[in-house]
Design an enzyme around this catalytic site. Structure first.
Site, PDB file in Angstrom:
ATOM      1  N   HIS A 116       0.667  -1.319   0.214  1.00 54.47           N
ATOM      2  CA  HIS A 116       0.377   0.067   0.154  1.00 54.47           C
ATOM      3  C   HIS A 116       1.449   1.698   0.525  1.00 54.47           C
ATOM      4  CE1 HIS A 116       0.544   0.991   4.099  1.00 54.47           C
ATOM      5  NE2 HIS A 116       0.578  -0.319   4.496  1.00 54.47           N
ATOM      6  N   ALA A 162      18.943 -18.096   4.230  1.00 55.99           N
ATOM      7  CA  ALA A 162      17.820 -17.576   4.782  1.00 55.99           C
ATOM      8  C   ALA A 162      18.065 -16.721   5.369  1.00 55.99           C
ATOM      9  CB  ALA A 162      18.538 -19.168   6.198  1.00 55.99           C
ATOM     10  N   ARG A 185      26.539 -15.594  -6.317  1.00 55.79           N
ATOM     11  CA  ARG A 185      26.909 -16.028  -7.306  1.00 55.79           C
ATOM     12  C   ARG A 185      26.269 -16.774  -8.483  1.00 55.79           C
ATOM     13  NH1 ARG A 185      27.149 -21.742  -7.412  1.00 55.79           N
ATOM     14  NH2 ARG A 185      26.819 -22.208  -4.969  1.00 55.79           N
TER      15      ARG A 185
END
Length: 574
Positions: A116, A162, A185
């Protein structure tokens, strides 16, 4: 000890990959009931699992075969997945999200395909929602706690580390991590290095970054091979667009002025000669004869010369645009338009400023930019013939420099409905005819790069199979123009992201060539459409050169645009 006790439903919710082999008939019946209870427009494939503890409230859900939604996942909006896709425990998927085949989404990851605004005129909770959507390709692994924001496209075979926050598109095969996520990479690089040196990376050797030439998704000889094929087929594709009297964009449509110009551009670009259907003198005679001597405009075949307004000039339209395409085609033929454009010659600086103020910058920035492109090109033509005043040219560039938005370097405003499409497309037309054509630096080039890269991630226009020649050209040319102005080459401002975008587009467009027919403009009904023709071919050939030049590979093509899409200025300075 191997525990073969029958798993509970709670166990399956957290480990749904066990369900297909180990569920009882009762548990299978219960799962069918869970799937039937999902609201909205729902379609679920074979051997799928949806955890009963997951909060799945979609407007539309398409779950491919062998896919699952694990415990406590939160799904709203429109989700479409391919086969073998997994939403692991506590994932959040909201808004408009499309997954390819074999996508793995780690626990606690969030794919947020909506947003938004935060305009200062109202509280945040009253801001309108927007959604550009998220597109994720095949064979993608998204690690735990990753966040992917609205508007991002992640290419095939990517791996996201992660905790990463993905705010920009990632090219296929990219390994990325960090906040914000950055390419580390190419996923294939280790495999290739292993093949070359037995699996070890010499100490101190840097691994290439995705998007650089060392991690190119286009093979080393692909550009030369493409150009050679296009060159060999150029006579055939031009001949198919000759109806015996005049040039057509593609078989079965009416002849147009632009089609003749495109034929001249393609022949010069690929063959270094004129289209063989007419002699050079006949091409010149026909194109020169199209210009109205009084106004200097070039109307479409069978159409009258437009009537000028009270200032003696007209708005954007075919007759004004043809001043560009016919003028540049005649340049390639060694001559120029025979008459000056009277409306440009006669316009005063005050009249020009008033017209610039009145252009539809808020509602139709492309049209505003197109008008400036045509006006400035006509002015450049007049100056070559010794007509035109310094006052109007100074007024034009003075107005542009003082009205450019310092936050984007552009003119006009984006909208929730179209995003930056009008603004970026208008920027290309405006700067092509003004700053680029006169060899002058654009204002705020870094901010332009920011805005254009943001637009280049909009999947409404740059999702797989949605690109058309106009939209891609209107991104690649500003990126090329600004990077040349900023300098620093491969280490320049946002160079890795620019190269990654260019790689992705180049790899896609080379596959669209149709033997003996060339390129189509693009999908849908905009422009000439998907059927291969002269306009699509001329534009995509120029686009390929700009994409290749951003990657430092343009010389492999053996051609360089010389006409309307030429990289060099038509005039140096005012």
């Amino acid at each position: 000890m191997n525990d073969r006790r029958q798993p509970s439903t709670r166990h399956f919710d957290h480990c749904p990959w066990l369900f297909a082999e180990r569920a009882t008939e009762e548990q299978r019946a219960a799962q069918e009931e869970v799937q039937r209870g999902i609201g909205g427009d729902t379609g679920i494939g074979e051997r799928c699992y949806v955890a009963g503890s997951a909060a799945v409230f979609p407007d539309r859900l398409r779950l491919g075969d062998d896919s699952y939604i694990a415990a406590h996942a939160y799904v709203t909006g429109e989700l479409t997945t391919g086969t073998d896709c997994t939403l692991n425990p506590f994932t959040t998927v909201r808004g408009n999200v499309v997954l390819g085949d074999g996508v793995r989404i780690g626990a606690y990851a969030s794919l947020l395909g909506f947003n938004h605004s935060m305009e200062p005129d109202r509280p945040v909770f009253r801001q309108p929602l927007t959604s550009r959507g998220i597109r994720i390709g095949d064979d993608v692994w998204i690690g735990s706690h990753v966040i992917v924001v609205d508007g991002v496209t992640i290419g095939d075979h990517c791996v996201i580390g992660a905790g990463a926050v993905v705010t920009k598109d990632l090219a296929p095969w990219t390994v990325a991590a960090g906040n914000p996520a950055r390419p580390l990479r190419d996923r294939r690089e280790r495999r290739e290095r292993d093949r070359l040196d037995g699996g070890t990376v010499p100490e101190g050797r840097e691994r290439p970054i995705a998007g650089r030439a060392t991690a190119s998704v286009t093979p080393p000889d692909s550009l030369a091979h493409f150009a050679a094929s296009a060159r060999a087929q150029a006579p055939e594709l031009i001949a198919r667009c000759w109806d015996g009297e005049r040039y057509v964009d593609r078989p079965g449509v009416a002849p147009t002025v632009r089609a003749h110009c495109d034929a001249v551009e393609i022949a010069e670009l690929l063959l270094g000669t004129v289209p063989e259907q007419l002699s050079a003198d006949e091409h010149v005679s026909r194109l020169s004869g199209l210009q109205d001597p009084k106004s200097g405009l070039v109307p479409e075949f069978g159409e009258p010369v437009p009537v000028a307004d009270e200032d003696g000039f007209i708005g954007e339209g075919a007759a004004l645009y043809h001043v560009l395409c016919v003028g540049y085609a005649l340049d390639l033929l060694g001559t120029s338009l025979p008459h000056i454009v009277g409306g440009v010659r006669d316009m005063t600086a005050r009249q020009l400023v008033a017209r610039l103020d009145a252009l539809p910058w808020r509602t139709h920035a492309w049209g505003a930019g197109a008008w400036i492109d045509s006006w400035a090109t006509a002015a450049q033509h007049n100056l070559r013939h010794g007509h035109g005043g310094d006052a109007t040219m100074e007024a034009l560039f003075g107005w542009l420099l003082t009205r450019a938005d310092p936050w984007t370097g552009m003119w006009g405003s984006p909208s929730a409905e179209a995003g930056r499409l009008q603004v970026v497309n208008g920027y290309y037309r405006l700067t092509r005819g003004s700053f680029a054509q006169f060899g002058l630096p654009v204002p705020y080039p870094q901010r332009v790069v920011d805005a254009v890269l943001d637009h280049g991630r909009d999947t409404r226009y740059f999702g797989a199979g949605r690109e058309n020649a106009c939209n891609v050209l209107d991104v690649v040319h500003p990126l090329w123009l600004c990077t040349r102005q900023l300098g620093a080459g491969a280490d320049g401002y946002r160079a890795v992201e620019i190269r990654a975008w260019a790689e992705q587009q180049l790899a896609a467009v080379l596959l669209r060539w149709q033997d003996g027919r060339g390129f189509g403009f693009g999908p849908g009904t905009e422009g000439p459409g998907p059927e291969p023709g002269l306009q699509g071919t001329e534009m995509w050939l120029a686009i390929i050169w700009y994409l290749a030049d951003l990657l430092g590979r343009a010389e492999e093509l053996g051609y360089r645009p010389k006409g309307i899409h030429r990289p060099e200025p038509a005039r140096q300075g005012l």
